[in-house]
Design a protein around this motif. Structure first.
Motif, PDB file in Angstrom:
ATOM      1  N   ALA A 126      15.284 -68.474 -72.319  1.00  0.00           N
ATOM      2  CA  ALA A 126      15.024 -69.378 -71.204  1.00  0.00           C
ATOM      3  C   ALA A 126      15.741 -68.895 -69.945  1.00  0.00           C
ATOM      4  O   ALA A 126      15.149 -68.856 -68.854  1.00  0.00           O
ATOM      5  N   LEU A 127      17.015 -68.523 -70.085  1.00  0.00           N
ATOM      6  CA  LEU A 127      17.767 -68.042 -68.925  1.00  0.00           C
ATOM      7  C   LEU A 127      17.108 -66.811 -68.323  1.00  0.00           C
ATOM      8  O   LEU A 127      16.980 -66.710 -67.090  1.00  0.00           O
ATOM      9  N   ARG A 186      24.588 -73.707 -68.464  1.00  0.00           N
ATOM     10  CA  ARG A 186      25.370 -74.777 -69.093  1.00  0.00           C
ATOM     11  C   ARG A 186      25.009 -74.911 -70.567  1.00  0.00           C
ATOM     12  O   ARG A 186      25.901 -75.076 -71.416  1.00  0.00           O
ATOM     13  N   ASN A 187      23.735 -74.839 -70.870  1.00  0.00           N
ATOM     14  CA  ASN A 187      23.310 -74.994 -72.261  1.00  0.00           C
ATOM     15  C   ASN A 187      23.684 -73.790 -73.126  1.00  0.00           C
ATOM     16  O   ASN A 187      23.679 -73.897 -74.353  1.00  0.00           O
ATOM     17  N   LEU A 188      24.015 -72.682 -72.487  1.00  0.00           N
ATOM     18  CA  LEU A 188      24.524 -71.524 -73.216  1.00  0.00           C
ATOM     19  C   LEU A 188      26.045 -71.558 -73.344  1.00  0.00           C
ATOM     20  O   LEU A 188      26.641 -70.644 -73.922  1.00  0.00           O
ATOM     21  N   VAL A 228      18.421 -72.038 -63.428  1.00  0.00           N
ATOM     22  CA  VAL A 228      19.334 -71.009 -63.942  1.00  0.00           C
ATOM     23  C   VAL A 228      20.668 -71.645 -64.346  1.00  0.00           C
ATOM     24  O   VAL A 228      21.193 -71.388 -65.440  1.00  0.00           O
ATOM     25  N   ALA A 229      21.202 -72.497 -63.486  1.00  0.00           N
ATOM     26  CA  ALA A 229      22.476 -73.150 -63.793  1.00  0.00           C
ATOM     27  C   ALA A 229      22.363 -74.040 -65.021  1.00  0.00           C
ATOM     28  O   ALA A 229      23.292 -74.106 -65.847  1.00  0.00           O
ATOM     29  N   ALA A 287      12.380 -75.060 -77.256  1.00  0.00           N
ATOM     30  CA  ALA A 287      12.576 -74.551 -78.618  1.00  0.00           C
ATOM     31  C   ALA A 287      14.031 -74.193 -78.897  1.00  0.00           C
ATOM     32  O   ALA A 287      14.348 -73.699 -79.987  1.00  0.00           O
ATOM     33  N   GLY A 288      14.915 -74.438 -77.928  1.00  0.00           N
ATOM     34  CA  GLY A 288      16.323 -74.131 -78.112  1.00  0.00           C
ATOM     35  C   GLY A 288      16.675 -72.672 -77.960  1.00  0.00           C
ATOM     36  O   GLY A 288      17.791 -72.256 -78.315  1.00  0.00           O
ATOM     37  N   ARG A 289      15.742 -71.871 -77.400  1.00  0.00           N
ATOM     38  CA  ARG A 289      15.995 -70.438 -77.201  1.00  0.00           C
ATOM     39  C   ARG A 289      16.571 -70.236 -75.789  1.00  0.00           C
ATOM     40  O   ARG A 289      15.879 -69.781 -74.877  1.00  0.00           O
ATOM     41  N   TRP A 290      17.842 -70.579 -75.621  1.00  0.00           N
ATOM     42  CA  TRP A 290      18.411 -70.639 -74.279  1.00  0.00           C
ATOM     43  C   TRP A 290      18.616 -69.277 -73.644  1.00  0.00           C
ATOM     44  O   TRP A 290      18.559 -69.141 -72.416  1.00  0.00           O
TER      45      TRP A 290
END
Length: 236
Positions: free
Chosen positions: A166-167, A198-200, A193-194, A160-163
């Motif tokens: 997610a992290l 990256r996506n953040l 986690v990594a 859902a793009g909620r990074w």
């Protein structure tokens, strides 16, 4: 009743099937039924879905655990064959019976499978329901489901793009994996986690984690192409 887990090698479903069949021949009646449900699961992993259903059709449960395992494996067969709508009633039946019978690990497993066939809008709630059952369980096997469930919750947020969420989930999943202590799965949790970092846009942290993973893999004489892919993205 027998725990079939030690007989499993999910990377070798054919060998697993053979072990379950051999053990079933020498087992008492109830243990034989448990083992045959795992034969059906192994057949499903070999894409022999009709054979798997036929094995389950021949089983007549007298205990709640066997009844749960039959409908749980029936659902897995349907899902693996690409029929999630057919799988859902089986998983719902497994959830209900396992809950009523106090079969904690099977209850969590069934909820975890139900989340996989749920509508996207329901997936987070079902996974969180499963996580609550796992965290409140007295059975260590049920409690150890938290690692997989936290990872799945992280994936729902990631999709859902909620990074940020997610992290957070992946970090809790990593802590659970470190508690359980299986090195390969702990490395996967570190990768998650990594990936989220990256996506953040936290690329320095992500790069440090992936490089550490690469070093650990090399020390163990192993290779993970997903680590290499992330390193190529981060170092490119």
């Amino acid at each position: 009743m027998i725990d079939p887990t030690p007989l499993w090698d999910f990377d070798d479903p054919t060998g697993s099937e053979q072990r379950f069949r051999a053990e079933a021949e020498a087992a008492d009646p109830e243990d034989r039924l448990v083992l045959m449900t795992q034969v059906a699961r192994a057949l499903g992993l070999q894409e022999k879905y009709d054979e798997g259903h036929a094995v389950l059709d021949d089983l007549s449960p007298t205990e709640d655990e066997v009844a749960v395992r039959i409908v749980l494996e029936r659902g897995r067969l349907f899902r693996s064959a690409g029929s999630p709508d057919e799988a859902r009633p089986s998983f719902e039946a497994a959830v209900a019976t396992a809950s009523q019978a106090g079969l904690e690990a099977l209850h969590v497993d069934a909820l975890h499978m139900l989340a996989l066939v749920a509508d996207p809008a329901e997936q987070l709630a079902v996974n969180e329901r499963a996580l609550a059952v796992a965290r409140n369980a007295s059975d260590p096997a049920a409690r150890d489901w938290d690692a997989s469930l936290l990872n799945n919750i992280g994936m729902v947020h990631a999709d859902a793009g909620r990074w940020g969420e997610a992290l957070d989930s992946f970090e809790h999943a990593l802590a659970a994996r470190e508690r359980i202590g299986v090195a390969a799965r702990t490395r996967t949790a570190r990768w998650m986690v990594a990936w989220a970092l990256r996506n953040l846009g936290r690329t320095d942290e992500a790069l440090a984690l992936q490089r550490a993973l690469k070093a650990d893999l090399e020390a163990a004489g192993e290779h993970d192409p997903y680590v290499d892919e992330e390193l190529a993205l981060l170092e490119g």
